[in-house]
Design a protein around this motif. Sequence first.
Motif, mmCIF file in Angstrom:
data_model
loop_
_atom_site.group_PDB
_atom_site.id
_atom_site.type_symbol
_atom_site.label_atom_id
_atom_site.label_comp_id
_atom_site.label_asym_id
_atom_site.label_seq_id
_atom_site.Cartn_x
_atom_site.Cartn_y
_atom_site.Cartn_z
ATOM 1 N N ARG A 1 0.974 -1.236 0.103
ATOM 2 C CA ARG A 1 -0.021 0.009 0.108
ATOM 3 C C ARG A 1 0.848 1.324 0.191
ATOM 4 N NH1 ARG A 1 -4.075 -0.539 4.864
ATOM 5 N NH2 ARG A 1 -4.531 1.597 4.090
ATOM 6 N N LEU A 2 1.894 1.195 0.819
ATOM 7 C CA LEU A 2 2.990 2.514 1.088
ATOM 8 C C LEU A 2 3.634 2.661 -0.451
ATOM 9 C CD1 LEU A 2 4.416 1.913 4.564
ATOM 10 C CD2 LEU A 2 2.536 3.569 3.614
ATOM 11 N N GLU B 1 14.341 3.821 1.418
ATOM 12 C CA GLU B 1 14.750 5.282 1.598
ATOM 13 C C GLU B 1 14.151 5.888 2.730
ATOM 14 O OE1 GLU B 1 13.708 7.741 -1.948
ATOM 15 O OE2 GLU B 1 14.775 5.929 -3.354
ATOM 16 N N THR B 2 13.236 5.807 3.302
ATOM 17 C CA THR B 2 12.502 6.347 4.331
ATOM 18 C C THR B 2 13.203 5.913 5.578
ATOM 19 O OG1 THR B 2 10.294 6.341 2.988
ATOM 20 C CG2 THR B 2 10.388 6.672 5.580
#
Length: 71
Positions: free
Chosen positions: A4-5, A14-15
């Motif tokens: 979903r993300l 990356e986050t």
Amino acid sequence: MGERLRKLGIRLAETRSTALFQLATELPYAILARTLGIHISVAVKWQRAAAGDWAAYAADVSNRTREARAP
């Protein structure tokens, strides 16, 4: 959840790296290691990569305290 993300354009790797870099600049490596449950050597590597130099910070705080006490 990960799928979903990704559909929303949020890249998890990356986050996560961005969050770790930010924490490494704001926390001493010992606290970073304990908080995240990572080995202390890994926390030191993250801190060096993020250029979070807590030794210099401690020295700066010490100098400021002495300067404030000087007449």
